[in-house]
Design a protein around this motif. Sequence first.
Motif, PDB file in Angstrom:
ATOM      1  N   ARG A 192     -32.542 -11.839 -16.915  1.00 33.09           N
ATOM      2  CA  ARG A 192     -31.193 -11.323 -17.200  1.00 33.09           C
ATOM      3  C   ARG A 192     -31.205 -10.514 -18.493  1.00 33.09           C
ATOM      4  N   PRO A 193     -30.554  -9.358 -18.488  1.00 36.15           N
ATOM      5  CA  PRO A 193     -30.496  -8.568 -19.724  1.00 36.15           C
ATOM      6  C   PRO A 193     -29.541  -9.201 -20.738  1.00 36.15           C
ATOM      7  N   ARG A 194     -29.851  -8.981 -22.011  1.00 36.02           N
ATOM      8  CA  ARG A 194     -28.992  -9.504 -23.091  1.00 36.02           C
ATOM      9  C   ARG A 194     -28.018  -8.409 -23.505  1.00 36.02           C
ATOM     10  N   ILE A 195     -26.756  -8.706 -23.418  1.00 33.45           N
ATOM     11  CA  ILE A 195     -25.711  -7.717 -23.688  1.00 33.45           C
ATOM     12  C   ILE A 195     -24.943  -8.154 -24.936  1.00 33.45           C
ATOM     13  N   GLY A 233     -25.609 -10.521 -16.532  1.00 33.49           N
ATOM     14  CA  GLY A 233     -26.181 -10.417 -17.877  1.00 33.49           C
ATOM     15  C   GLY A 233     -25.930 -11.677 -18.687  1.00 33.49           C
ATOM     16  N   VAL A 334     -25.025  -2.750 -16.866  1.00 33.84           N
ATOM     17  CA  VAL A 334     -25.495  -4.144 -16.913  1.00 33.84           C
ATOM     18  C   VAL A 334     -26.291  -4.451 -15.647  1.00 33.84           C
ATOM     19  N   ALA A 338     -30.215  -5.370 -15.084  1.00 33.49           N
ATOM     20  CA  ALA A 338     -30.573  -6.604 -14.377  1.00 33.49           C
ATOM     21  C   ALA A 338     -31.480  -6.313 -13.188  1.00 33.49           C
TER      22      ALA A 338
END
Length: 420
Positions: A192-195, A233, A334, A338
């Motif tokens: 998961r991307p960090r937002i 995210g 986002v 992902a």
Amino acid sequence: MTPQADSPTVLSFEDARRVVQEQASSIRLHTMEAAGATETVDLLAAAGRVLADPIVADRDIPPFPRSTRDGYAVRSGDLSQLPATLEVIGEIRAGENLNSVPALVYPGQAVSIMTGAPVPAEADAVVMVEYTSRLGPRVEITREAASGENIVARGSEARQGGLLVERGMRLNDAAIALAASVGKSRVEVYKRPRIAVLTTGDEIVGVDATPGRTQIRNSNSYSLAAQILAAGGVPMLLPIAPDESEKLGRLIELGLQADLLLLTGGVSMGRYDLVEQVLADLGAEFFFTGAKIQPGRPVVFGRVRSAEHKYFFGLPGNPVSTMVTFELFARPMVEALAGMSPRKLAFLHARLASEVRVKTGLRRFLPAILSGEFENAQVHLVVWQGSGDIAATARANCYVVVPPDRELIAAGEWAAVMLR
Ligand code: AMP
Ligand code: MG
């Protein structure tokens, strides 16, 4: 097109979407190729995650010709004269050991068969038990059957080695079922991307604070965090930034260490709306500094070149503007980070319960309630005090979308609706 903050570029809604989608596609390829971009998780933990390794059929599906009914497997040619009486030579249940059942059906014969059981060779149809009567060793059949009726042929759903779920798909219930059906108890998904979320404004205080009379609690960071989670995210909430360039700049730099930075507030035309200027001072390029929508007109999208390109959005601070602009513009980024394949915005259509009147020039996203079912389905706007009204928006379950050239949509007309 990379204007600077002092030459604002206000795009139409469609152009702004297009720009976001272009950047999202390039960033998605980057995500997919990056080393260490994936992790392997248990099947159930993979629900809602984005698939990184395609799921393929480990054998033909179905692996045998499968009966879809309880009844009798027959040769359809035996039913040209009705009623037909056939000799019952055995019974096949789901999961049956094939050594102990008839392998072949000869003319004049039938086999009692259950849903999910393998159909023996030469039988080419299954007659539902409802159209039969059993007379000891025989069965009388009162309906004809077409060849192939109530049988799913071997391999007709998928061939061994065939692609079942492409990478980039967010795993829904059916995809999880497919993974289970081919024996994948562990699944490779994208991390998961960090937002990062950075709220700005001298009047904003934390949730646990007792606000002074002119202060308000930070709600945007939380609506954004909820939206980020729903988009796949991981939200990282930064401290609240004051309307002061130096501190704002330091927090922006911190936020740019995440995969994407979402700022909220400080992008309008006021004297203390410093976000664009501070970003420009950090060397940002801007794709747009406004979109012809309401709420959310001052929305900003751009990137900063550090080791790689880091993207940011300056979302307008009004709470409903923040929510709407996230869905329209930030969400595709986002999702791309992902690893997700691009998704189109889907609008339903529903009849307006009462007329909508607006000024032309902007595409409107007006909080509304979709109610009723079937022929009674309809949509009506909630009464609201504008884009700061979280209470009205919380009562809404959708937005009515009004195109920029319409100033009146009459009661009873079909209107586009975006669910929320
Ligand atoms: P701005 O975009 O900074 O001009 O803010 C527009 C409006 O949104 C102002 O009324 C702000 O007080 C409000 N606002 C800005 N940030 C937040 C936040 N984090 N939570 C709730 N309201 C906010
Ligand atoms: Mg502000």
